[in-house]
Every structure is written in C-alpha cells, then in structure tokens.
Write an enzyme that holds these catalytic residues in place. Structure first.
Site, mmCIF file in Angstrom:
data_model
loop_
_atom_site.group_PDB
_atom_site.id
_atom_site.type_symbol
_atom_site.label_atom_id
_atom_site.label_comp_id
_atom_site.label_asym_id
_atom_site.label_seq_id
_atom_site.Cartn_x
_atom_site.Cartn_y
_atom_site.Cartn_z
ATOM 1 N N GLY A 6 -13.027 3.454 -8.570
ATOM 2 C CA GLY A 6 -12.046 2.622 -7.852
ATOM 3 C C GLY A 6 -12.306 1.158 -8.141
ATOM 4 O O GLY A 6 -13.456 0.740 -8.253
ATOM 5 N N THR A 121 -18.964 -1.140 -5.433
ATOM 6 C CA THR A 121 -18.115 -0.312 -4.577
ATOM 7 C C THR A 121 -17.890 -1.001 -3.241
ATOM 8 O O THR A 121 -18.834 -1.582 -2.682
ATOM 9 C CB THR A 121 -18.661 1.111 -4.302
ATOM 10 O OG1 THR A 121 -17.871 1.713 -3.279
ATOM 11 C CG2 THR A 121 -20.101 1.140 -3.866
ATOM 12 N N ASP A 123 -17.489 0.601 -0.721
ATOM 13 C CA ASP A 123 -18.073 1.519 0.265
ATOM 14 C C ASP A 123 -19.518 1.169 0.637
ATOM 15 O O ASP A 123 -20.016 1.645 1.651
ATOM 16 C CB ASP A 123 -18.052 2.961 -0.269
ATOM 17 C CG ASP A 123 -16.657 3.422 -0.654
ATOM 18 O OD1 ASP A 123 -15.687 2.819 -0.168
ATOM 19 O OD2 ASP A 123 -16.536 4.383 -1.448
ATOM 20 N N ARG A 262 -0.892 3.610 18.448
ATOM 21 C CA ARG A 262 -0.335 3.380 17.114
ATOM 22 C C ARG A 262 -1.454 3.439 16.063
ATOM 23 O O ARG A 262 -2.603 3.173 16.369
ATOM 24 C CB ARG A 262 0.317 1.995 17.038
ATOM 25 C CG ARG A 262 1.562 1.853 17.897
ATOM 26 C CD ARG A 262 2.747 2.566 17.280
ATOM 27 N NE ARG A 262 3.978 2.252 17.968
ATOM 28 C CZ ARG A 262 4.450 2.902 19.022
ATOM 29 N NH1 ARG A 262 3.774 3.910 19.548
ATOM 30 N NH2 ARG A 262 5.600 2.541 19.594
ATOM 31 N N HIS A 268 -5.870 0.914 0.459
ATOM 32 C CA HIS A 268 -6.201 0.140 -0.747
ATOM 33 C C HIS A 268 -6.094 -1.372 -0.566
ATOM 34 O O HIS A 268 -6.568 -2.120 -1.428
ATOM 35 C CB HIS A 268 -5.319 0.598 -1.915
ATOM 36 C CG HIS A 268 -5.602 2.018 -2.319
ATOM 37 N ND1 HIS A 268 -5.057 3.084 -1.667
ATOM 38 C CD2 HIS A 268 -6.403 2.520 -3.294
ATOM 39 C CE1 HIS A 268 -5.498 4.202 -2.221
ATOM 40 N NE2 HIS A 268 -6.315 3.889 -3.206
ATOM 41 N N ARG A 271 -9.246 -3.139 -1.057
ATOM 42 C CA ARG A 271 -9.778 -3.288 -2.416
ATOM 43 C C ARG A 271 -9.055 -4.352 -3.227
ATOM 44 O O ARG A 271 -9.447 -4.639 -4.357
ATOM 45 C CB ARG A 271 -9.642 -1.953 -3.169
ATOM 46 C CG ARG A 271 -10.759 -1.042 -2.915
ATOM 47 C CD ARG A 271 -10.709 0.268 -3.581
ATOM 48 N NE ARG A 271 -9.836 0.510 -4.675
ATOM 49 C CZ ARG A 271 -9.523 1.749 -5.081
ATOM 50 N NH1 ARG A 271 -10.014 2.786 -4.441
ATOM 51 N NH2 ARG A 271 -8.748 1.935 -6.107
HETATM 52 O O1 F6P Z 1 -14.853 4.455 -3.545
HETATM 53 C C1 F6P Z 1 -13.918 3.478 -3.249
HETATM 54 C C2 F6P Z 1 -12.725 4.046 -2.546
HETATM 55 O O2 F6P Z 1 -11.864 2.966 -2.277
HETATM 56 C C3 F6P Z 1 -13.036 4.883 -1.309
HETATM 57 O O3 F6P Z 1 -13.284 4.090 -0.193
HETATM 58 C C4 F6P Z 1 -11.780 5.725 -1.219
HETATM 59 O O4 F6P Z 1 -12.003 6.962 -0.559
HETATM 60 C C5 F6P Z 1 -11.433 5.977 -2.652
HETATM 61 O O5 F6P Z 1 -12.031 4.936 -3.409
HETATM 62 C C6 F6P Z 1 -9.950 5.999 -2.938
HETATM 63 O O6 F6P Z 1 -9.772 6.335 -4.248
HETATM 64 P P1 F6P Z 1 -8.406 6.198 -5.064
HETATM 65 O O7 F6P Z 1 -8.330 4.791 -5.544
HETATM 66 O O8 F6P Z 1 -8.583 7.162 -6.170
HETATM 67 O O9 F6P Z 1 -7.281 6.513 -4.135
#
Ligand code: F6P
Length: 338
Positions: A6, A121, A123, A262, A268, A271
């Site tokens: 990711g 990451t 995470d 709610r 994403h 990210r």
């Molecule tokens: O490992 C990073 C991450 O953003 C996780 O938190 C999440 O579960 C996963 O990647 C999502 O992956 P994708 O981008 O394949 O949907």
C-alpha cells in the site's frame, strides 16, 4: 529501487534522499522499478536521477507506483526477478515496503540478491523500528477527522463510529483515539464485547454527555460468541481485505442503546496527500541510511528508528512478527473510556 504494498506518505521523500546522496556523494546510478515487485518481474523500469526527484519531498504516493504482487506466488516469479536484475546490471536493490515487500526482500537475500530494506507503512506494525514513516501522517489525518466529528456529534446528540485502517494492529486507532479524545477505542489486540461498549456509552450519557465518539480499528474483532462478523477476500500475500466492521457496530449500538449513531470510514484518506514534517524527516533519514548501507555493501539489512537514532537491523527482525499495540499504551487510553 522499488516501492511495494500500500502506498504511504513519505515514500517519495525516501526515494529523493537515497538518489540525492547516492548520485551526488557516492556517484551511484539508479534504476527505478515501476509498481513494486511486478515491475521487477516484468522488467518495467524508469529513470531515477536527482533531476527526476526534484520537488517530490512533500508529494504523497510514490512516483514509482506500487502493487501487491508477490514473486513467490507464481512458478517463474523469482527466476524472472533474478533475470531482470542481471539484465539491468543491478548491483543492489533498495526495497521500500511493509511486511509483505520486505518479506520478499528477505527471501531474495537468501537467493543471493543484495538488498537493503526501508520500513514503510501507515499501520506501524513492523518490528525492530520504533516507528514506520506514514504512521504519523495517518494519525494526524484521523485526529483532524475525529476533531471535526466531535462538533457535529455534539450538535446532534449522536454516537459517531469512526473506522481507521491499521490491519491487524491498532496503532492508528489508539494514537488517533487518544489524540482525539475518543470515548471508546476498539483494537484487534483487545477483542471487544459489544454489550460492554454499549454500557460505556450509556454510562457516559447518564452522566450528562449527549454524544460519544467510538474509534474502531478496521481489524477490531468481537470477543468470541458476542457478535457475528463477515470475512473478506484475500490478496496475493494471503491477507484478508478488511474494512466495514464499524457498520455492524453502528447497527448494534443503535439497536441496543436507542442512540442515533452514524459511521465514518476514513479508509484510504489516511494514506493520501502530503506527509507530516515528522514523516518527511524520518523518511529522508531512512533514504540516506539505506544508500549508506548499499555503499558499504551492508546487505540484508533494514534501516530502523530506535529512539532518535537511525540504525540497521537484519530484515528478518523487521518482518518476523507483527508489532502490536503495547498494552500499557492501550491501558492509558482506557482511562478516558465511557
Ligand atoms: O497496510 C496498509 C493498509 O492501508 C492497511 O491499513 C489496509 O488494511 C490495507 O493497506 C488496504 O489495502 P488496499 O490499498 O489494497 O485496499
């Protein structure tokens, strides 16, 4: 150099730093592989010079592209990787990635490839490093979102369930939940009982609060026999695709407490976009350490943050087990529950 798994804010900062020091100080030449291990298997390369990497420090994503391709999943994957490295006359590979990408890097070391790993990451679940870059940015984005949800929750007397990424570790949920003043935080490390969650919310409302914020890690799981959940599909590394547990939690909270509830799934968004200053700095220091390791032919190592120092550890140490949330940290967060 390649970026796999990711994407994550700070990837470009690593690329820029390694290229800048590698070219200007050591006189190395770089090849960029497109889309993670897929680019190495398929020999998709791109030029990577100081000129190509100008201005990318604050840019989110990765200029190299990424994928979740696993060369060990196809019969000829590894042979094709080795073939590409020979053909492109690659002396060393810098692999920037998480558990999966670095897991492949570690296996390739065993197959004689000269690799240096950089831990990435949002995470923050890689061992042997105090933090991975991207995590701080994700926590900041989630905290900003929780702050915003507070004001609308308060205006409407609602329960807000906020779901954050993090896979099987609750780092983002714990940090953002603490920073955002969450009333309940649910993480994979501590299976939850929905009855207890509802009791905490009701207790809070009995004491005069009209609203509640529940932060849920996407990998949070109910204690056995307390609530039914659905399983998602698997990727090439055998990881289940997570996301959506908060919808079930919202239904249960509303049904059991009668409070209007709610859901917001941040997904994403955590990210995307520009890295925080903290992530830019560790990503830059990681990039520099990675090229220093290459220059010294110190292969099979992953760069890591220990305290305030950047160090090198065997890649294996970084990937051998998932780094989960310290119970002491979670305990501190629970003081503010309910
Ligand atoms: O490992 C990073 C991450 O953003 C996780 O938190 C999440 O579960 C996963 O990647 C999502 O992956 P994708 O981008 O394949 O949907």
């Amino acid at each position: 150099m390649l970026t796999g798994g990711g994407d994550c804010p700070g990837l470009n900062a690593v690329i820029r730093a390694a290229v800048r020091k590698g070219e200007e100080v050591y006189g190395h030449a770089f090849t960029g592989f497109r889309a993670g291990w897929r680019g190495v298997i398929e020999c998709q390369t791109t030029e990577l010079t100081t000129n190509h990497t100008r201005g990318i420090l604050p840019r989110g994503g990765t200029i190299l592209g990424t994928s979740r391709t696993n060369p060990y999943k196809s019969d000829d994957g590894v042979a094709r990787v080795l073939d590409t490295l020979r053909r492109e006359r690659i002396d060393a590979l810098i692999a920037i990635g998480g558990e999966d990408t670095l897991g492949v890097a570690n296996k390739l070391c065993g197959d004689g490839v000269a690799v240096v790993g950089v831990p990435k990451t949002i995470d923050n679940d890689l061992s042997a490093t105090d933090f991975t870059f991207g995590f701080n940015t994700a926590v900041q984005i989630a905290t900003d979102a929780i702050d915003r949800l507070h004001t609308t929750a308060e205006s409407h007397d609602r329960v807000m369930v906020v779901e954050v990424m993090g896979r099987h570790a609750g780092w983002i949920a714990t940090y953002a939940g603490m920073a955002g003043g969450a009333d309940v935080i649910l993480i994979p490390e501590e299976p939850f009982d929905i009855a207890e969650v509802c009791e905490r919310i009701e207790h809070r409302h009995r004491r005069g609060a009209g609203f509640s914020i529940v932060v849920v890690a996407e990998g949070a799981t109910p204690a056995e026999g307390t609530m039914a959940t659905q399983a998602g599909e698997l990727d090439e590394f055998g990881h289940v695709r997570l996301g959506g547990i908060s919808n079930q939690i919202q239904e249960e909270i509303e049904r059991r407490t009668g409070f209007e509830t709610r859901v917001t799934i941040l997904g994403h968004v955590l990210r995307g976009g520009t890295p925080t200053a903290f992530d830019r700095v560790i990503a830059t220091r990681f990039g520099i350490e990675a090229i220093d390791a290459v220059n010294e032919k110190d292969f099979g190592k992953m760069v890591a943050l220990r305290g305030t120092d950047i160090v090198r550890v065997p890649i294996e140490e970084g990937v051998k087990e998932l780094k989960t949330v310290d119970p002491k940290l979670y305990d501190a967060a629970t003081v503010f529950f309910g």
